[in-house]
Motif scaffolding. Structure first.
Motif, PDB file in Angstrom:
ATOM      1  N   VAL A  24      40.233  40.171  36.257  1.00 28.35           N
ATOM      2  CA  VAL A  24      39.412  40.259  35.050  1.00 28.35           C
ATOM      3  C   VAL A  24      38.142  41.047  35.352  1.00 28.35           C
ATOM      4  O   VAL A  24      37.745  41.918  34.585  1.00 28.35           O
ATOM      5  CB  VAL A  24      39.079  38.847  34.508  1.00 28.35           C
ATOM      6  CG1 VAL A  24      38.014  38.914  33.430  1.00 28.35           C
ATOM      7  CG2 VAL A  24      40.334  38.169  33.995  1.00 28.35           C
ATOM      8  N   ARG A  25      37.514  40.774  36.482  1.00 27.05           N
ATOM      9  CA  ARG A  25      36.268  41.478  36.818  1.00 27.05           C
ATOM     10  C   ARG A  25      36.489  42.983  36.919  1.00 27.05           C
ATOM     11  O   ARG A  25      35.705  43.772  36.419  1.00 27.05           O
ATOM     12  CB  ARG A  25      35.671  40.956  38.122  1.00 27.05           C
ATOM     13  CG  ARG A  25      34.315  41.641  38.413  1.00 27.05           C
ATOM     14  CD  ARG A  25      33.500  40.991  39.494  1.00 27.05           C
ATOM     15  NE  ARG A  25      33.401  39.554  39.454  1.00 27.05           N
ATOM     16  CZ  ARG A  25      32.549  38.872  38.680  1.00 27.05           C
ATOM     17  NH1 ARG A  25      31.761  39.509  37.859  1.00 27.05           N
ATOM     18  NH2 ARG A  25      32.506  37.565  38.731  1.00 27.05           N
ATOM     19  N   SER A  59      37.751  33.723  26.341  1.00 31.51           N
ATOM     20  CA  SER A  59      38.821  33.274  27.229  1.00 31.51           C
ATOM     21  C   SER A  59      38.407  33.269  28.695  1.00 31.51           C
ATOM     22  O   SER A  59      39.104  32.680  29.526  1.00 31.51           O
ATOM     23  CB  SER A  59      40.049  34.173  27.072  1.00 31.51           C
ATOM     24  OG  SER A  59      40.549  34.090  25.757  1.00 31.51           O
ATOM     25  N   VAL A  60      37.291  33.928  29.010  1.00 24.86           N
ATOM     26  CA  VAL A  60      36.846  33.977  30.399  1.00 24.86           C
ATOM     27  C   VAL A  60      35.510  33.247  30.555  1.00 24.86           C
ATOM     28  O   VAL A  60      35.433  32.196  31.190  1.00 24.86           O
ATOM     29  CB  VAL A  60      36.750  35.430  30.916  1.00 24.86           C
ATOM     30  CG1 VAL A  60      36.244  35.467  32.345  1.00 24.86           C
ATOM     31  CG2 VAL A  60      38.106  36.117  30.808  1.00 24.86           C
ATOM     32  N   VAL A  65      36.429  30.667  33.534  1.00 24.07           N
ATOM     33  CA  VAL A  65      37.512  31.237  34.333  1.00 24.07           C
ATOM     34  C   VAL A  65      36.908  32.102  35.445  1.00 24.07           C
ATOM     35  O   VAL A  65      35.938  32.818  35.218  1.00 24.07           O
ATOM     36  CB  VAL A  65      38.445  32.073  33.425  1.00 24.07           C
ATOM     37  CG1 VAL A  65      39.423  32.897  34.237  1.00 24.07           C
ATOM     38  CG2 VAL A  65      39.182  31.159  32.464  1.00 24.07           C
ATOM     39  N   ASP A  66      37.472  32.029  36.625  1.00 25.70           N
ATOM     40  CA  ASP A  66      37.013  32.831  37.757  1.00 25.70           C
ATOM     41  C   ASP A  66      37.474  34.283  37.558  1.00 25.70           C
ATOM     42  O   ASP A  66      38.654  34.590  37.711  1.00 25.70           O
ATOM     43  CB  ASP A  66      37.575  32.266  39.057  1.00 25.70           C
ATOM     44  CG  ASP A  66      37.092  33.009  40.295  1.00 25.70           C
ATOM     45  OD1 ASP A  66      36.513  34.113  40.167  1.00 25.70           O
ATOM     46  OD2 ASP A  66      37.301  32.478  41.404  1.00 25.70           O
ATOM     47  N   ALA A  67      36.545  35.148  37.225  1.00 30.84           N
ATOM     48  CA  ALA A  67      36.861  36.543  36.907  1.00 30.84           C
ATOM     49  C   ALA A  67      37.384  37.316  38.105  1.00 30.84           C
ATOM     50  O   ALA A  67      38.101  38.305  37.936  1.00 30.84           O
ATOM     51  CB  ALA A  67      35.631  37.243  36.332  1.00 30.84           C
ATOM     52  N   THR A  70      41.260  35.722  38.784  1.00 32.76           N
ATOM     53  CA  THR A  70      42.205  35.657  37.667  1.00 32.76           C
ATOM     54  C   THR A  70      42.716  37.031  37.284  1.00 32.76           C
ATOM     55  O   THR A  70      41.922  37.919  36.953  1.00 32.76           O
ATOM     56  CB  THR A  70      41.524  35.004  36.441  1.00 32.76           C
ATOM     57  OG1 THR A  70      41.001  33.734  36.833  1.00 32.76           O
ATOM     58  CG2 THR A  70      42.500  34.840  35.295  1.00 32.76           C
ATOM     59  N   PRO A  71      44.035  37.220  37.293  1.00 30.61           N
ATOM     60  CA  PRO A  71      44.582  38.487  36.792  1.00 30.61           C
ATOM     61  C   PRO A  71      44.364  38.570  35.277  1.00 30.61           C
ATOM     62  O   PRO A  71      44.452  37.562  34.574  1.00 30.61           O
ATOM     63  CB  PRO A  71      46.069  38.399  37.111  1.00 30.61           C
ATOM     64  CG  PRO A  71      46.260  37.194  37.950  1.00 30.61           C
ATOM     65  CD  PRO A  71      45.064  36.327  37.791  1.00 30.61           C
TER      66      PRO A  71
END
Length: 144
Positions: A24-25, A59-60, A65-67, A70-71
């Protein structure tokens, strides 16, 4: 304006694509680099989802959520509605209105992304037409 085909409205800078396995990042950094509000997500070149600033926020961030770990495939919008480049832009606007979203991926017959249209594109077209209309009026004034 809305009767123009999608391919006449698409802007090349809206084509930002990432792989579903990217974090995500990484995808958010890609969005920042391209000043994009949405990224089309692919697997083997085929569109499988879309990741938007809305997804990043709700959602993040809001979901803690760990950016990094997490894909993007885990938090993207899966199988988004798409449109072909020869359809009228008004069709895309209708899809966005009915579906409550602001971006529609433009894909070829094999679901490979070729562009993206956004609700803001309607405003951009109106602004260009307004500017052209002003120029025509000025030219007429000069002639008269």
């Amino acid at each position: 304006m809305p009767t123009r085909p999608i391919h006449a409205v698409m802007r090349p800078e809206h084509l930002v694509v990432a792989d579903a396995k990217q974090s995500v990042r990484d995808v958010v950094h890609l969005m920042a680099k391209h000043d994009a509000n949405a990224v089309m997500i692919t697997e083997h070149g085929i569109l499988t989802g879309i990741f938007t600033e809305h997804d990043a926020t709700f959602s993040v961030l809001a979901a803690d959520v760990d950016a990094d770990a997490t894909p993007v495939a885990e938090v993207m919008t899966h199988n988004p509605m798409t449109i072909a480049p020869d359809h009228p832009f008004v069709h895309a606007l209708h899809m966005m209105y009915e579906g409550g979203f602001r971006h529609v991926p433009v894909v070829d017959q094999d679901r490979r992304p070729i562009g993206l249209v956004a609700a803001t594109d309607a405003l951009n077209l109106d602004a260009r037409e307004f500017g052209a209309d002003l120029e025509r009026r000025e030219e007429i004034t000069v002639i008269l």
